[in-house]
Write a protein that holds these residues in place. Structure first.
Motif, PDB file in Angstrom:
ATOM      1  N   ARG A 126       0.766  -1.200   0.038  1.00  0.00           N
ATOM      2  CA  ARG A 126       0.099  -0.081   0.010  1.00  0.00           C
ATOM      3  C   ARG A 126       0.956   1.204  -0.011  1.00  0.00           C
ATOM      4  NH1 ARG A 126      -5.660  -0.648   3.516  1.00  0.00           N
ATOM      5  NH2 ARG A 126      -6.722  -1.748   2.065  1.00  0.00           N
ATOM      6  N   ARG A 127       1.595   1.472  -1.100  1.00  0.00           N
ATOM      7  CA  ARG A 127       2.574   2.525  -1.210  1.00  0.00           C
ATOM      8  C   ARG A 127       1.798   3.888  -1.145  1.00  0.00           C
ATOM      9  NH1 ARG A 127       7.409   3.050  -5.666  1.00  0.00           N
ATOM     10  NH2 ARG A 127       8.241   5.132  -4.973  1.00  0.00           N
ATOM     11  N   GLY A 128       2.610   4.651  -0.447  1.00  0.00           N
ATOM     12  CA  GLY A 128       1.701   6.152  -0.575  1.00  0.00           C
ATOM     13  C   GLY A 128       2.675   7.009   0.367  1.00  0.00           C
ATOM     14  N   VAL A 129       2.024   8.216   0.611  1.00  0.00           N
ATOM     15  CA  VAL A 129       3.081   9.400   1.018  1.00  0.00           C
ATOM     16  C   VAL A 129       1.970   9.886   2.371  1.00  0.00           C
ATOM     17  CG1 VAL A 129       3.991  11.650   0.885  1.00  0.00           C
ATOM     18  CG2 VAL A 129       4.248   9.982  -0.917  1.00  0.00           C
ATOM     19  N   PHE A 130       2.660  10.142   3.577  1.00  0.00           N
ATOM     20  CA  PHE A 130       2.076  10.814   4.449  1.00  0.00           C
ATOM     21  C   PHE A 130       2.700  12.198   4.407  1.00  0.00           C
ATOM     22  CE2 PHE A 130       2.206   6.685   7.018  1.00  0.00           C
ATOM     23  CZ  PHE A 130       0.867   6.673   7.388  1.00  0.00           C
ATOM     24  N   GLY A 131       1.562  13.183   4.199  1.00  0.00           N
ATOM     25  CA  GLY A 131       1.951  14.630   4.552  1.00  0.00           C
ATOM     26  C   GLY A 131       1.818  14.915   5.949  1.00  0.00           C
ATOM     27  N   ASP A 132       2.330  16.398   6.034  1.00  0.00           N
ATOM     28  CA  ASP A 132       2.124  16.840   7.544  1.00  0.00           C
ATOM     29  C   ASP A 132       2.680  16.042   8.485  1.00  0.00           C
ATOM     30  OD1 ASP A 132       1.209  19.281   6.127  1.00  0.00           O
ATOM     31  OD2 ASP A 132      -0.842  18.534   6.298  1.00  0.00           O
ATOM     32  N   VAL A 133       3.858  15.556   8.563  1.00  0.00           N
ATOM     33  CA  VAL A 133       4.307  14.718   9.563  1.00  0.00           C
ATOM     34  C   VAL A 133       5.271  15.631  10.367  1.00  0.00           C
ATOM     35  CG1 VAL A 133       5.923  12.822  10.152  1.00  0.00           C
ATOM     36  CG2 VAL A 133       4.381  12.980   8.269  1.00  0.00           C
ATOM     37  N   LEU A 134       4.831  15.781  11.614  1.00  0.00           N
ATOM     38  CA  LEU A 134       5.676  16.854  12.604  1.00  0.00           C
ATOM     39  C   LEU A 134       6.925  16.279  12.981  1.00  0.00           C
ATOM     40  CD1 LEU A 134       5.721  19.475  14.332  1.00  0.00           C
ATOM     41  CD2 LEU A 134       4.627  17.957  15.966  1.00  0.00           C
ATOM     42  N   VAL A 135       8.094  16.884  12.932  1.00  0.00           N
ATOM     43  CA  VAL A 135       9.465  16.439  13.472  1.00  0.00           C
ATOM     44  C   VAL A 135       9.626  17.016  14.823  1.00  0.00           C
ATOM     45  CG1 VAL A 135      11.883  16.668  13.295  1.00  0.00           C
ATOM     46  CG2 VAL A 135      10.446  16.122  11.108  1.00  0.00           C
ATOM     47  N   ARG A 136      10.003  16.263  15.868  1.00  0.00           N
ATOM     48  CA  ARG A 136       9.990  16.516  17.217  1.00  0.00           C
ATOM     49  C   ARG A 136      11.776  16.115  17.593  1.00  0.00           C
ATOM     50  NH1 ARG A 136       5.340  14.431  20.847  1.00  0.00           N
ATOM     51  NH2 ARG A 136       6.360  15.481  22.393  1.00  0.00           N
ATOM     52  N   VAL A 137      12.268  17.073  18.120  1.00  0.00           N
ATOM     53  CA  VAL A 137      13.701  16.726  18.310  1.00  0.00           C
ATOM     54  C   VAL A 137      13.976  17.088  19.798  1.00  0.00           C
ATOM     55  CG1 VAL A 137      16.060  17.448  17.771  1.00  0.00           C
ATOM     56  CG2 VAL A 137      14.298  17.673  16.117  1.00  0.00           C
ATOM     57  N   SER A 138      14.817  15.941  20.292  1.00  0.00           N
ATOM     58  CA  SER A 138      15.166  16.218  21.712  1.00  0.00           C
ATOM     59  C   SER A 138      16.305  15.044  22.004  1.00  0.00           C
ATOM     60  CB  SER A 138      14.062  15.803  22.701  1.00  0.00           C
ATOM     61  OG  SER A 138      14.439  15.642  24.059  1.00  0.00           O
ATOM     62  N   ASP A 139      17.239  15.368  22.667  1.00  0.00           N
ATOM     63  CA  ASP A 139      18.036  14.269  23.267  1.00  0.00           C
ATOM     64  C   ASP A 139      17.761  13.236  24.170  1.00  0.00           C
ATOM     65  OD1 ASP A 139      17.769  15.850  25.679  1.00  0.00           O
ATOM     66  OD2 ASP A 139      19.935  16.418  25.770  1.00  0.00           O
ATOM     67  N   GLN A 140      16.430  13.440  24.474  1.00  0.00           N
ATOM     68  CA  GLN A 140      15.592  12.417  25.389  1.00  0.00           C
ATOM     69  C   GLN A 140      14.665  11.281  24.409  1.00  0.00           C
ATOM     70  OE1 GLN A 140      15.930  12.258  28.632  1.00  0.00           O
ATOM     71  NE2 GLN A 140      17.538  13.950  28.350  1.00  0.00           N
ATOM     72  N   PHE A 141      14.698  11.632  22.807  1.00  0.00           N
ATOM     73  CA  PHE A 141      14.200  10.780  22.069  1.00  0.00           C
ATOM     74  C   PHE A 141      14.692   9.644  21.503  1.00  0.00           C
ATOM     75  CE2 PHE A 141      11.034  14.605  21.255  1.00  0.00           C
ATOM     76  CZ  PHE A 141      10.542  14.356  22.221  1.00  0.00           C
ATOM     77  N   ALA A 142      14.132   8.739  20.677  1.00  0.00           N
ATOM     78  CA  ALA A 142      14.692   7.639  20.004  1.00  0.00           C
ATOM     79  C   ALA A 142      14.065   7.849  18.535  1.00  0.00           C
ATOM     80  CB  ALA A 142      14.753   6.291  20.499  1.00  0.00           C
ATOM     81  N   LEU A 143      14.931   7.511  17.496  1.00  0.00           N
ATOM     82  CA  LEU A 143      14.291   7.558  16.169  1.00  0.00           C
ATOM     83  C   LEU A 143      12.939   6.721  15.907  1.00  0.00           C
ATOM     84  CD1 LEU A 143      14.657   9.240  13.480  1.00  0.00           C
ATOM     85  CD2 LEU A 143      15.961   7.038  12.567  1.00  0.00           C
ATOM     86  N   GLU A 144      11.741   7.452  15.661  1.00  0.00           N
ATOM     87  CA  GLU A 144      10.654   6.529  15.479  1.00  0.00           C
ATOM     88  C   GLU A 144       9.660   7.255  15.081  1.00  0.00           C
ATOM     89  OE1 GLU A 144       8.385   3.072  17.905  1.00  0.00           O
ATOM     90  OE2 GLU A 144       8.717   5.038  18.950  1.00  0.00           O
ATOM     91  N   MET A 145       8.714   6.918  13.925  1.00  0.00           N
ATOM     92  CA  MET A 145       7.631   7.699  13.748  1.00  0.00           C
ATOM     93  C   MET A 145       6.278   7.114  14.361  1.00  0.00           C
ATOM     94  SD  MET A 145       6.242   8.490   9.747  1.00  0.00           S
ATOM     95  CE  MET A 145       4.640   9.060   9.603  1.00  0.00           C
TER      96      MET A 145
END
Length: 226
Positions: free
Chosen positions: A170-189
């Motif tokens: 089900r290929r497609g594109v998510f628009g309007d994805v917010l980026v949240r940056v912190s040294d307390q985070f791990a990479l994950e959507m």
């Protein structure tokens, strides 16, 4: 250009494309309906001084799924055994999908976590008491957690909005994805169940932050969030 040179050129471009995808590949975390509670509300729901007990760690450092659950009740219906995520927060918050909202009989806004202004409330029912929230129910805005180092490597910053490409059946594109940056985070959507089902995504699947077609060597499809 002879055949051998053409093969080398095509191979080089394929390798560059693979490396490009690897650099901007993000794992998926699917969020089912859940609750975050304040210290005050946990005291009402489970008793004075009660502490959440850990069922499983989540990917984000310090975050966990607890053994404790509540019933969430709206004007038209309810869901039982909705898990509380820890640790406790300053303000209680309920995250549901759009599909969930129909059964509950509410109209939650699509909001960033913690932005609860103008949101509808629900009843939280625990073993020791009931909390009537006047606000705090949202459909979470899809977002990507990442560290400052990862953001720097991708040319991104906190609060950017990006497009994300999904591959597979089900290929497609998510628009309007917010980026949240912190040294307390791990990479994950993070996406909710409705979004995951629409794109046939499961926990641990990977998506790719999509580059802009105008300059596919150096630019992302990015806009700042207002």
């Amino acid at each position: 250009m002879d055949k051998e040179e053409l093969i080398k050129l095509v191979t080089k471009r394929v390798i560059e494309k693979i490396k490009d995808y690897d650099a901007y590949k993000v794992p998926i975390g699917v969020s089912n309906r859940h609750v975050h509670v304040s210290r005050q509300d946990l005291d009402i729901l489970y008793g004075k001084g009660y502490e959440l007990t850990k069922k499983a760690d989540l990917k984000q450092p310090g975050q966990f799924a607890s053994n404790e659950t509540v019933t969430i009740r709206g004007p038209k219906g309810e869901f039982e055994r909705v898990r509380i995520l820890g640790p406790v927060r300053k303000q209680s918050q309920v995250e549901v999908s759009k599909t969930d909202s129909f059964r509950l009989g509410i109209r939650p806004l699509i909001k960033e976590s913690g932005d609860l202004e103008g949101t509808p409330g629900l009843e939280l029912i625990g073993p020791e008491g009931t909390v009537s929230l006047s606000s705090g129910t949202i459909v979470a805005l899809r977002h990507i957690h990442m560290t400052p180092g990862q953001a720097l490597a991708m040319g991104l910053k906190d609060k950017d909005m990006v497009e994300v490409e999904v591959f597979g059946e089900r290929r497609g594109v998510f628009g309007d994805v917010l980026v949240r940056v912190s040294d307390q985070f791990a990479l994950e959507m993070h996406v909710d169940v409705d979004e995951a089902n629409a794109f046939s995504l499961s926990n641990g699947d990977h998506v790719v932050i999509r580059k802009s077609g105008k300059d596919c060597q150096s630019r992302f499809t990015i806009r700042e969030r207002r």
